[in-house]
Motif scaffolding. Sequence first.
Motif, PDB file in Angstrom:
ATOM      1  N   PHE A 268      -5.343  14.658  10.514  1.00  0.00           N
ATOM      2  CA  PHE A 268      -4.541  13.599  10.478  1.00  0.00           C
ATOM      3  C   PHE A 268      -4.653  12.319  10.630  1.00  0.00           C
ATOM      4  N   ARG A 269      -5.722  11.615   9.873  1.00  0.00           N
ATOM      5  CA  ARG A 269      -6.449  10.767   8.916  1.00  0.00           C
ATOM      6  C   ARG A 269      -5.550  10.778   8.201  1.00  0.00           C
ATOM      7  N   GLN A 270      -6.028  11.689   7.191  1.00  0.00           N
ATOM      8  CA  GLN A 270      -5.788  11.873   6.022  1.00  0.00           C
ATOM      9  C   GLN A 270      -4.614  12.250   5.553  1.00  0.00           C
ATOM     10  N   VAL A 271      -3.473  13.528   6.344  1.00  0.00           N
ATOM     11  CA  VAL A 271      -2.104  13.369   6.575  1.00  0.00           C
ATOM     12  C   VAL A 271      -1.434  12.409   6.654  1.00  0.00           C
ATOM     13  N   GLY A 272      -1.761  10.861   7.832  1.00  0.00           N
ATOM     14  CA  GLY A 272      -0.914  10.339   8.080  1.00  0.00           C
ATOM     15  C   GLY A 272      -0.920   9.003   6.793  1.00  0.00           C
ATOM     16  N   GLY A 273      -2.472   8.963   6.360  1.00  0.00           N
ATOM     17  CA  GLY A 273      -2.207   7.895   4.923  1.00  0.00           C
ATOM     18  C   GLY A 273      -0.836   8.380   3.666  1.00  0.00           C
ATOM     19  N   ALA A 274      -1.567  10.151   3.625  1.00  0.00           N
ATOM     20  CA  ALA A 274      -0.829  10.968   2.372  1.00  0.00           C
ATOM     21  C   ALA A 274       0.615  10.237   2.341  1.00  0.00           C
ATOM     22  N   LEU A 275       1.024  10.505   3.468  1.00  0.00           N
ATOM     23  CA  LEU A 275       2.868  10.684   4.164  1.00  0.00           C
ATOM     24  C   LEU A 275       3.220   9.048   3.700  1.00  0.00           C
ATOM     25  N   GLY A 276       2.159   8.180   4.619  1.00  0.00           N
ATOM     26  CA  GLY A 276       2.251   6.689   4.317  1.00  0.00           C
ATOM     27  C   GLY A 276       2.575   6.357   2.364  1.00  0.00           C
ATOM     28  N   ILE A 277       1.395   6.402   2.428  1.00  0.00           N
ATOM     29  CA  ILE A 277       1.620   6.248   0.389  1.00  0.00           C
ATOM     30  C   ILE A 277       3.285   6.604   0.054  1.00  0.00           C
ATOM     31  N   ALA A 278       3.210   8.009   0.577  1.00  0.00           N
ATOM     32  CA  ALA A 278       4.295   8.849  -0.179  1.00  0.00           C
ATOM     33  C   ALA A 278       5.679   8.086   0.383  1.00  0.00           C
ATOM     34  N   VAL A 279       5.744   8.200   1.978  1.00  0.00           N
ATOM     35  CA  VAL A 279       7.214   7.240   2.558  1.00  0.00           C
ATOM     36  C   VAL A 279       6.846   5.628   2.181  1.00  0.00           C
ATOM     37  N   LEU A 280       6.260   5.356   2.172  1.00  0.00           N
ATOM     38  CA  LEU A 280       6.189   3.599   2.157  1.00  0.00           C
ATOM     39  C   LEU A 280       6.425   3.209   0.433  1.00  0.00           C
ATOM     40  N   GLY A 281       5.638   4.612   0.259  1.00  0.00           N
ATOM     41  CA  GLY A 281       5.841   3.950  -1.655  1.00  0.00           C
ATOM     42  C   GLY A 281       6.526   4.522  -2.079  1.00  0.00           C
ATOM     43  N   SER A 282       7.847   4.880  -1.991  1.00  0.00           N
ATOM     44  CA  SER A 282       8.639   4.971  -1.902  1.00  0.00           C
ATOM     45  C   SER A 282      10.596   4.502  -1.773  1.00  0.00           C
ATOM     46  N   VAL A 283       9.582   3.316   0.105  1.00  0.00           N
ATOM     47  CA  VAL A 283      10.324   2.845   0.502  1.00  0.00           C
ATOM     48  C   VAL A 283      10.046   1.392  -1.034  1.00  0.00           C
ATOM     49  N   LEU A 284       9.076   1.286  -1.002  1.00  0.00           N
ATOM     50  CA  LEU A 284       8.920   0.398  -2.212  1.00  0.00           C
ATOM     51  C   LEU A 284       9.442   0.529  -3.382  1.00  0.00           C
ATOM     52  N   ALA A 285       9.010   1.635  -3.995  1.00  0.00           N
ATOM     53  CA  ALA A 285       9.766   1.940  -5.395  1.00  0.00           C
ATOM     54  C   ALA A 285      11.474   1.840  -4.887  1.00  0.00           C
ATOM     55  N   THR A 286      12.146   2.265  -4.426  1.00  0.00           N
ATOM     56  CA  THR A 286      13.316   2.191  -4.449  1.00  0.00           C
ATOM     57  C   THR A 286      13.768   0.361  -4.221  1.00  0.00           C
ATOM     58  N   SER A 287      13.409  -0.280  -3.387  1.00  0.00           N
ATOM     59  CA  SER A 287      13.841  -1.211  -3.214  1.00  0.00           C
ATOM     60  C   SER A 287      13.145  -1.836  -4.748  1.00  0.00           C
ATOM     61  N   TYR A 288      12.436  -1.468  -4.991  1.00  0.00           N
ATOM     62  CA  TYR A 288      11.727  -2.367  -6.164  1.00  0.00           C
ATOM     63  C   TYR A 288      13.282  -2.433  -6.960  1.00  0.00           C
ATOM     64  N   ARG A 289      12.963  -1.179  -7.461  1.00  0.00           N
ATOM     65  CA  ARG A 289      14.047  -0.629  -8.541  1.00  0.00           C
ATOM     66  C   ARG A 289      15.226  -0.781  -8.356  1.00  0.00           C
TER      67      ARG A 289
ATOM     68  N   MET B  90       8.239  -5.659  -1.132  1.00  0.00           N
ATOM     69  CA  MET B  90       6.782  -5.491  -0.098  1.00  0.00           C
ATOM     70  C   MET B  90       6.830  -6.163   1.110  1.00  0.00           C
ATOM     71  N   HIS B  91       8.378  -7.023   1.345  1.00  0.00           N
ATOM     72  CA  HIS B  91       8.060  -7.106   2.860  1.00  0.00           C
ATOM     73  C   HIS B  91       9.212  -6.309   3.657  1.00  0.00           C
ATOM     74  N   VAL B  92       9.753  -5.421   3.250  1.00  0.00           N
ATOM     75  CA  VAL B  92      10.538  -4.627   3.611  1.00  0.00           C
ATOM     76  C   VAL B  92       9.775  -2.834   4.241  1.00  0.00           C
ATOM     77  N   THR B  93       9.059  -3.160   2.761  1.00  0.00           N
ATOM     78  CA  THR B  93       8.101  -2.021   3.059  1.00  0.00           C
ATOM     79  C   THR B  93       7.128  -2.418   4.561  1.00  0.00           C
ATOM     80  N   ALA B  94       6.802  -3.855   4.293  1.00  0.00           N
ATOM     81  CA  ALA B  94       5.521  -4.437   5.323  1.00  0.00           C
ATOM     82  C   ALA B  94       6.529  -3.819   6.567  1.00  0.00           C
ATOM     83  N   LEU B  95       7.133  -3.994   6.826  1.00  0.00           N
ATOM     84  CA  LEU B  95       8.331  -3.841   8.063  1.00  0.00           C
ATOM     85  C   LEU B  95       8.108  -2.843   8.990  1.00  0.00           C
ATOM     86  N   CYS B  96       8.809  -2.306   7.764  1.00  0.00           N
ATOM     87  CA  CYS B  96       8.480  -0.546   8.143  1.00  0.00           C
ATOM     88  C   CYS B  96       7.062   0.170   8.295  1.00  0.00           C
ATOM     89  N   GLY B  97       6.117  -0.778   8.433  1.00  0.00           N
ATOM     90  CA  GLY B  97       4.582  -0.057   8.564  1.00  0.00           C
ATOM     91  C   GLY B  97       4.222  -0.879   9.711  1.00  0.00           C
TER      92      GLY B  97
END
Length: 528
Positions: free
Chosen positions: A413-434, A485-492
Amino acid sequence: MTSPVPASRIPEAVHRRRWAILGVLMLALLIVVLDNSILNVAIKTIATPAPTGLGATQSEIEWAINSYTLVFAGLLFTAGLIGDRVGRKKVLLAGTLVFGIGSALAAESGTPNQLIAYRAVMALGAAFVMPATLAVLMNVFERHEQPKAIGIWAGGVGLAIAIGPITGGALLDHFWWGSVFLINVPIVVIALILMAWLVPDSRDPRPGRLDPIGVVLSVVGLVLLVYGIIKGGELADFTDPKVLATIIAGVVVLAVFVVFEKRTAHPSLDVSYFRNKVFSAAMSAIALVFFALMGVTFFGVFYTQSVRGYSPLESGLLMLPLAVAQLLFAPRARLIVDRFGNRATTTGGLLLIAATLAAFAGFEADTPIWLLEVVFFLMGTGMAHIMTPTSVVIMQALPREKAGSASALSNTFRQVGGALGIAVLGSVLATSYRNGIEGKLGALPPNLRDTAAESIEATLGIAEKLGPRGEALVTPANDAFLHAMHVTALCGTGVALVGAVVTALFLPGRTPAAPQGEKEQERVAAMD
């Protein structure tokens, strides 16, 4: 009040050297956690074009992280069952050896795809190491000492987090990027010698059968889901038919996995455990907090190195307060639990995590660095008061003989949570940056615009190649990243708050802990 498990369950020779065994287990844990914490500092360097790095895109970096976490999470249940069946010491030694081989191969990667593949090999080894460490711990310590031992074990995570970025930064200042993986090899050699000498073997007298169909379904479902999320962030379009189809396929396969696990006679994931609300709440807390924190770690490195201009070593030193807080408070968190209960301790930790994540939403390029240090210290404090109580709840919810399964479940659960966090929040970061940078790239040749919009490192890399003409891109790149980063942090922050609500509703206070311990002892007695 519960009485401790009789001392006769643990051989006297093992009992006498239990603290030395714990030290060896923490060394095994160190190499697994150290690898990820070192990689966090090396992300920017690996993203740099050759010969300095591999020129990896943001999505390739996400996969370098997630190829590890997905293989790790997907195999943890099977690894725990194999350890229960053939012996925890054997799988601990084998897993450590495979991890060392994978580290040596990763250090020599010539392309991002090779790095992704060799990280998966490292994960194969780590999947057998992590559950075995907690399983052995539960079999060399009596029940009344287990919370203290687990607290020290959790403090080892803080030590690895402290050593990783600093070691990685020092290596990157003097050697090539592959040295951050090669450093694992001598640690693996030392760990193998000490484990062969000190660690006793143990196994479940009634081990469960392996579940290859369940393992395949879980890995395929997670890979499809995470791939779709990352691809959606890369394209900045989650409505793209291929993205939607991949995400839906992942959800469907995971749903089939759950149904199959409920019906099979030998599940790798025993869903009946989750009928216990306390157990489910503890697992949810672990998954949600790592979902939020892994996303923050991902953008934090680019904030300190790309926006603030710190070197890898300086960036690693900036994370030291987070690790120091975990080292200080993880072994002592059980005292807070004794006084206030699991519910108050864990919920308070999650609220503190939410507050620190929200603080990132206010950080700018010129924010005083001491504020970042305070936030990292508070973040580590929150983590310490989440991991120790939830780990104790999870590990003591099952009989001692099922320690490998409980450890595997917690780490999955720790690893799946972390993987999904990187995927989801990383995607939020990438989308917002683009979205923030695309309108500022009009001066670039058409063939460079798409590449420059992938990440701040890609934008700055192209700006550097353009010389004086590219200097105009630096400020817009920093501004677009800070907004993202601000958008991603608020999602977190929102995710951490959800975790706080779950633990406040379902984790026990001080008094319910005793009956749960009595039930555990009854189950142990029934198996004797």
